[in-house]
Design an enzyme around this catalytic site. Structure first.
Site, PDB file in Angstrom:
ATOM      1  N   GLU A  89       0.811  -1.218   0.000  1.00 39.55           N
ATOM      2  CA  GLU A  89       0.000   0.000   0.000  1.00 39.55           C
ATOM      3  C   GLU A  89       0.842   1.264   0.000  1.00 39.55           C
ATOM      4  O   GLU A  89       0.531   2.231  -0.710  1.00 39.55           O
ATOM      5  CB  GLU A  89      -0.950   0.003   1.190  1.00 39.55           C
ATOM      6  CG  GLU A  89      -2.153  -0.937   1.058  1.00 39.55           C
ATOM      7  CD  GLU A  89      -1.824  -2.399   1.302  1.00 39.55           C
ATOM      8  OE1 GLU A  89      -0.675  -2.718   1.685  1.00 39.55           O
ATOM      9  OE2 GLU A  89      -2.732  -3.241   1.132  1.00 39.55           O
TER      10      GLU A  89
ATOM     11  N   HIS B 149     -11.898  -4.692   9.527  1.00 42.13           N
ATOM     12  CA  HIS B 149     -12.396  -4.382   8.172  1.00 42.13           C
ATOM     13  C   HIS B 149     -13.601  -3.453   8.179  1.00 42.13           C
ATOM     14  O   HIS B 149     -14.324  -3.382   7.183  1.00 42.13           O
ATOM     15  CB  HIS B 149     -12.771  -5.680   7.444  1.00 42.13           C
ATOM     16  CG  HIS B 149     -11.607  -6.384   6.838  1.00 42.13           C
ATOM     17  ND1 HIS B 149     -10.599  -6.931   7.594  1.00 42.13           N
ATOM     18  CD2 HIS B 149     -11.278  -6.618   5.538  1.00 42.13           C
ATOM     19  CE1 HIS B 149      -9.709  -7.494   6.782  1.00 42.13           C
ATOM     20  NE2 HIS B 149     -10.091  -7.312   5.541  1.00 42.13           N
TER      21      HIS B 149
HETATM   22  C1  LIG Z   1      -2.915  -4.824   4.179  1.00 38.47           C
HETATM   23  C2  LIG Z   1      -4.015  -5.526   3.467  1.00 38.47           C
HETATM   24  N1  LIG Z   1      -4.231  -5.280   2.151  1.00 38.47           N
HETATM   25  C3  LIG Z   1      -5.220  -5.911   1.484  1.00 38.47           C
HETATM   26  C4  LIG Z   1      -6.044  -6.804   2.129  1.00 38.47           C
HETATM   27  C5  LIG Z   1      -7.175  -7.529   1.374  1.00 38.47           C
HETATM   28  N2  LIG Z   1      -6.797  -8.957   1.215  1.00 38.47           N
HETATM   29  C6  LIG Z   1      -7.242  -9.879   2.085  1.00 38.47           C
HETATM   30  S1  LIG Z   1      -6.567 -11.381   1.770  1.00 38.47           S
HETATM   31  C7  LIG Z   1      -5.669 -10.798   0.482  1.00 38.47           C
HETATM   32  C8  LIG Z   1      -4.761 -11.721  -0.269  1.00 38.47           C
HETATM   33  C9  LIG Z   1      -3.647 -12.208   0.606  1.00 38.47           C
HETATM   34  O1  LIG Z   1      -2.942 -13.218  -0.078  1.00 38.47           O
HETATM   35  P1  LIG Z   1      -1.908 -14.120   0.670  1.00 38.47           P
HETATM   36  O2  LIG Z   1      -1.095 -13.285   1.607  1.00 38.47           O
HETATM   37  O3  LIG Z   1      -1.171 -14.894  -0.344  1.00 38.47           O
HETATM   38  O4  LIG Z   1      -2.771 -15.091   1.584  1.00 38.47           O
HETATM   39  P2  LIG Z   1      -3.872 -16.135   1.063  1.00 38.47           P
HETATM   40  O5  LIG Z   1      -5.196 -15.436   1.043  1.00 38.47           O
HETATM   41  O6  LIG Z   1      -3.450 -16.625  -0.292  1.00 38.47           O
HETATM   42  O7  LIG Z   1      -3.866 -17.254   2.071  1.00 38.47           O
HETATM   43  C10 LIG Z   1      -5.907  -9.440   0.284  1.00 38.47           C
HETATM   44  C11 LIG Z   1      -5.320  -8.617  -0.796  1.00 38.47           C
HETATM   45  C12 LIG Z   1      -5.813  -7.018   3.517  1.00 38.47           C
HETATM   46  N3  LIG Z   1      -6.600  -7.849   4.231  1.00 38.47           N
HETATM   47  N4  LIG Z   1      -4.797  -6.386   4.136  1.00 38.47           N
END
Ligand SMILES: Cc1ncc(C[n+]2csc(CCOP(=O)(O)OP(=O)(O)O)c2C)c(N)n1
Ligand SMILES: Cc1ncc(C[n+]2csc(CCOP(=O)(O)OP(=O)(O)O)c2C)c(N)n1
Ligand SMILES: [Mg+2]
Ligand SMILES: [Mg+2]
Lengths: 323, 332, 332, 323
Positions: free
Chosen positions: B67, B136
């Site tokens: 971000e 959230h």
């Molecule tokens: C700082 C932040 N940015 C964006 C989000 C929205 N978001 C939730 S899960 C996710 C993907 C995360 O991917 P990863 O770290 O690979 O974990 P996975 O869901 O694949 O287990 C995003 C972008 C968030 N929760 N926190």
């Protein structure tokens, strides 16, 4: 433990998560569970293998995709299900829901829904353990998507610089929501990235629970005996959508099917059958036991009650007050 | 005019926002969209669905989870001649980009003695009400409104969702657009010949004479529903939609109170030192003798927003609580 | 009592704060200090000078430039049994740690259903007035006061600098201590038998009857000087030092206005949706009929703080502007 | 340029910064300059060598320790000095002071006083150059202390992932205020860290202006010809305190003296004398010219005026307004 019982425990641990979450998906359709729901199906070997290698006095910090970790850590499925129902009997009084499971008893420090947000906490817990002369290890789980976050970088450096007992468990399921690793990282070998902090880093087959357990046991031994932090990359895959709202435009059915060929439960099941440790009868027994546990969890959640609205303002601050 | 401009139909807030982005990108090569999952995923609220296919990955850029870097990159790109639209998935994650927004975007023009303006638009979803729990469910519009050097707008209607973006992109300075996630599915009529709207004045969405309901963003539908209910109880409520939080249209705020002499401020953000406080304060400074009753604020309870439905509802402004507050100040 | 407690002398705000930290570390092994340059450098405002030598690098920890990680580590350490004092060099850099403070420190207790409290103290220097320009002159106390789950205190006197920390460390929840950088060199008497003070009530620092000057932190000396000047003009000003911004002592705010019926709020932060707004709003809600004049706010101008001395002075509340505002509301 | 003139230009460029800042230190004592003042003395070879290798249409982003960069980039010393005086004739109208020098004309994008804060901006400027089909390079300067910041990590990854024309210029002067590199980084080889983003990274002797220029020229060629971002670590040392308030408790006089043995100006001067390019006469001429420039800058600043207080609210927002 006997050589036979242990692998069956691993199998049961994974099966418990699988059946529990399959039920969660149904309950979401029935609107018993609301908000965001992130399923771990396909990745069970990671949580089960890692938790097997931890002690009760170790600490676990997970993400919003943490039902599997909570169950594998030994949290009561009923308390977890009640939490997802939003009942006051839930592990977080129904205030956290699926993304914020907490349990002081098993040192399960959440359930953190900010990507990367749990990493600095893990560094701090490990620091506290060290300063208090304890030898607890702090295991923190995060997805490969979190590796791009500044909080990852700062936490890795701080843990390595201060030689703290942190086990960094990266669950590389290849996607962050719809963003493939290749669109998120300039360096695809995450272990090389981790090594650049002077931290030992291993790649592990995250679909093979035995490999996960083995690698984690060795890493934890090193971390516990003051070997400094350790980074484990578990290569795994999410069989379901990112959340219940995801149309999965970003990956092909074929890719998903290919990965399902390596379903961690099937893999272990076949191996144990080949080794003669598992047969139809034992399997049905496992299924039956797990099914009962899940039914009991749902029944407990259904029977649960709603937190009285007057308690909304409780726990904004501690009730004890200034000591 | 392009075909986009001339259709007369009902659209959702989501469609209106998408149409605004598409039109901006069609009309100005300097405009591009950047953020997490805006491309292949189609946007976490499906706002940008289809835009990657239409404009390609150079202009619809999926970013890593970084971000601070991609918001800062938006600032840099704006400094160097582009007109970026940066999507921060939700305000909750914008906490990771605040250094870039507050220390760079907001300061560069003044600090450089007028040399470097930042023509950047940042869009983010905001608000609670979908049982997504404490991390959230933030509503931090009031925080952003505190910062000189940026502008803060809160489209609450389909028309504003359709037309505020063009004005924000034409603005030489950083504009932050807050889109309440509960508004994306709301439907509204789009005027046959729509055109860009101002982003610095409030609008009376419903005239009334007994009490003013001053609100913005996701709380507007609740305030309108409350006004409807109050009408049946014989109380005529005027509903003022602020539309812009910075600059704040204090003229309109004073005007509605001069008309009704009683005011209820509805704000999904926390009460203490938030947006509702500024509205009340400006009245205490500029219209205190107009008041026939103490100001009432209906805001989020001062608690992290809980997951369970009944507790979340209890934590947020609701039609019933707005009605009750209005009846109280109206002396019924 | 330790010798630290029994000396009767004048001390600087800086010395008082250092003494408070040293005493806390002497009395409780769980307390440690962590932050950028708190050790070898002695603290960027020399507050922690000598503590590394006395307590060693385990308890006086220099950190890398990683605000998010070491603040988050403080939260984690607090969760796991320690009583960390995390120093964020200045509030300007705390923007990089807001995700940890707002999404973790403030939410963990409520979100976990009461299981995980965070006994953490975060200290940061704040404020402008030293010609360090826009990026180093923020006053964001009002931002922090907006967040449920944390407490926000602003020691403005040497006594509070000496005694608020102990109370903050005894608090089971996160407490943020704002130290205005211009206060470090101020001197004051320390009572012979000092003891911990509360961190949730305001104090009348100077009684008066014609107008209330409500302020906190770095603006207290200016408000007291203004009251002095007003006295010579025959205006009796009561000066209320809020001391704590969250919780906010609205009882004391209402009480002083019930006494004087005229109020000037002095806040070095920006006006819009800041701390001054909340003070005015609480009066508009709870004491509007007590007001004999509209509320006046003397705040920082709504601009980034400039470097040049005359422009910075013009941007900040000054004794002269406070006096002028007070004379106006007092009708002179 | 002739082989003789160029090295003398380098020498003069460094000397200009040295004498300019020595004067700044005096003026600070006289309270003509206020606020924070961070001197670059000892590090001049880095700014001079890098700027020599850039084109006018390239972009520069620097930190709060940027007088040297501003002068080397070709900004008028009078405008810089007037800025430090806080005069309206200053390059930022007296609003920025020492830490916030800006000049659109030479594409000098500040003067950023948040450690690491300029890095994301550089990524964005480079992206804009690329999207607008220009081949400008963006050079961003930062200290080794910034490497621990999350913004460094995110910016490095983004620049490498998107293959953007950014030149990352890390000025490793071994200390971040009072924090030695070893207390800030688990990996002391910063170039290894940079390489972990799949970015070419070189270590350069930051006390040798010729080496700096040579390395930068090669790196810039690569970056400009779409070779992707490049990381340069310049090994240098700050001869003065961090700022005017620093008692320097964290390093020994001996260490400082040792480094002064490698004063970048002396090094070049001796070399040029050995090569017969420089003699006493030329040197005195250089000193005289630079002295006059600095005198002129001070005179300009002294003669400057204060921005009218009524203009305080100008430029919070653009005067043009919505177009
Ligand atoms: C700082 C932040 N940015 C964006 C989000 C929205 N978001 C939730 S899960 C996710 C993907 C995360 O991917 P990863 O770290 O690979 O974990 P996975 O869901 O694949 O287990 C995003 C972008 C968030 N929760 N926190
Ligand atoms: C984010 C942030 N944290 C802390 C500071 C305070 N600070 C100013 S300079 C500095 C040291 C930076 O060291 P380095 O990056 O090595 O640059 P150098 O001063 O050595 O040139 C610190 C800690 C700051 N300006 N920004
Ligand atoms: Mg993933
Ligand atoms: Mg340095």
């Amino acid at each position: 433990m006997s050589d036979e019982k242990h692998p069956l425990d691993l199998l049961k641990g994974m099966l418990r998560i699988r059946r529990f979450e399959e039920r969660c998906a149904q309950l979401y359709q029935q609107e018993k569970i609301r908000g965001f729901l992130h399923l771990y199906i396909g990745e069970e070997a990671v949580a089960v293998g890692v938790m097997e290698s931890l002690r009760p006095d170790d600490t676990v910090i997970a993400t919003y995709r943490e039902h599997g970790h909570a169950l594998a850590r030994g949290m009561d499925p009923g308390l977890v299900m009640a939490e997802m129902y939003g009942k006051v009997e839930g592990c977080s009084r129904g205030r956290g829901g699926s993304m914020h499971l907490f349990d002081a008893g098993t040192r399960f420090y959440g359930g953190n829904a900010i990507v990367g947000g749990g990493l600095p906490l893990a560094v701090g817990v490990a620091l506290a353990e060290r300063l208090q002369g304890r030898d607890g290890v702090t295991a923190v789980f995060f997805g490969e998507g979190a590796v791009a976050e500044g909080e990852f970088h700062e936490s890795m450096n701080l843990a390595a610089l201060w030689h703290l007992p942190v086990l960094f468990c990266c669950e590389n399921n290849l996607y962050a929501m719809g963003t493939a690793l290749g669109r998120s990282e300039s360096q695809l070998r995450l272990t090389l990235k981790a090594a650049s902090y002077q931290m030992p880093a291993w790649e592990v087959d995250g679909m093979d629970v035995v490999a996960v357990e083995e690698a984690t046991r060795l890493a934890v031994e090193s971390v516990r005996s003051n070997g400094g932090p350790h980074f484990l990359e578990f290569r795994t895959y999410r069989f379901r959508a990112h959340s219940m709202f995801d149309p999965e435009l970003y990956r092909s059915k074929e890719e998903v099917e290919e990965w399902k060929e390596r379903d961690p439960i099937d893999l272990l099941r076949e191996r144990l059958e080949a080794e003669g440790i598992l047969d139809e009868e034992i399997w049905s027994a496992l299924e039956a036991e797990v099914g009962e546990e899940v039914d009991a969890a749902v029944a407990f959640a259904e029977a649960g009650t709603w937190e009285p609205v007057e308690e909304l303002t409780r726990f904004v601050y501690s009730e004890a007050g200034i000591s | 005019m392009t075909d986009v401009l001339t259709q007369n139909r009902t659209a959702t807030y989501r469609e209106a926002m998408r149409e605004a982005i598409r039109e901006a990108m069609q009309q100005d090569d300097r405009v591009f969209l950047m953020g997490e999952d805006v491309g292949r995923y189609g946007g976490c609220y499906a706002v940008s669905k289809g835009l990657l296919e239409e404009f390609g990955p150079d202009r619809v850029r999926d970013t890593p989870l970084s971000e601070a870097a991609f918001v800062g990159a938006g600032i840099g790109a704006a400094l160097a001649g582009m007109r970026p639209i940066v999507e921060v998935m939700t305000v909750n994650f914008s906490l990771l980009a605040l250094d870039q927004i507050v220390n760079n975007a907001a300061l560069y023009l003044h600090m450089s003695g007028g040399q470097f303006n930042v023509p950047l638009v940042i869009r983010m979803a905001t608000g609670a009400g979908r049982q997504v729990a404490a991390q959230h469910s933030h509503s931090l519009e009031g925080w952003y409104a505190h910062i000189p050097g940026i502008k803060v707008v809160t489209p609450a209607t389909v028309e504003d969702a359709r037309w505020m973006l063009a004005t924000a992109l034409a603005d030489p300075d950083p504009v932050i657009i807050f889109e309440h996630a509960n508004l994306y599915n709301t439907e509204g009529e789009l005027p046959e010949y729509g055109e860009p709207v101002d982003i610095d004045t409030a609008r009376v969405r419903r005239p009334g004479s007994d009490v003013s309901l001053i609100t913005y963003g996701g709380s507007l539908p609740k305030a309108l529903a409350a006004a409807e209910e109050l009408a049946t109880a014989g109380i005529s409520a005027e509903v003022l939609d602020l539309r812009s939080l910075r600059p704040l249209d204090t003229k309109a705020i004073v005007a509605t109170v001069a008309n009704t002499h009683r005011v209820v401020i509805v704000d999904e953000g926390w009460k203490t030192a938030g947006m509702s406080a500024e509205i009340a304060a400006s009245l205490a400074e500029q219209a205190v003798w107009e008041l026939d009753a103490p100001i009432r604020r209906v805001c989020a309870a001062e608690v992290p927003i809980p997951y369970s439905r009944h507790m979340e509802e209890a934590a947020l402004p609701q039609v019933t609580t707005i009605v009750a507050a209005a009846e109280e100040v109206a002396g019924r």
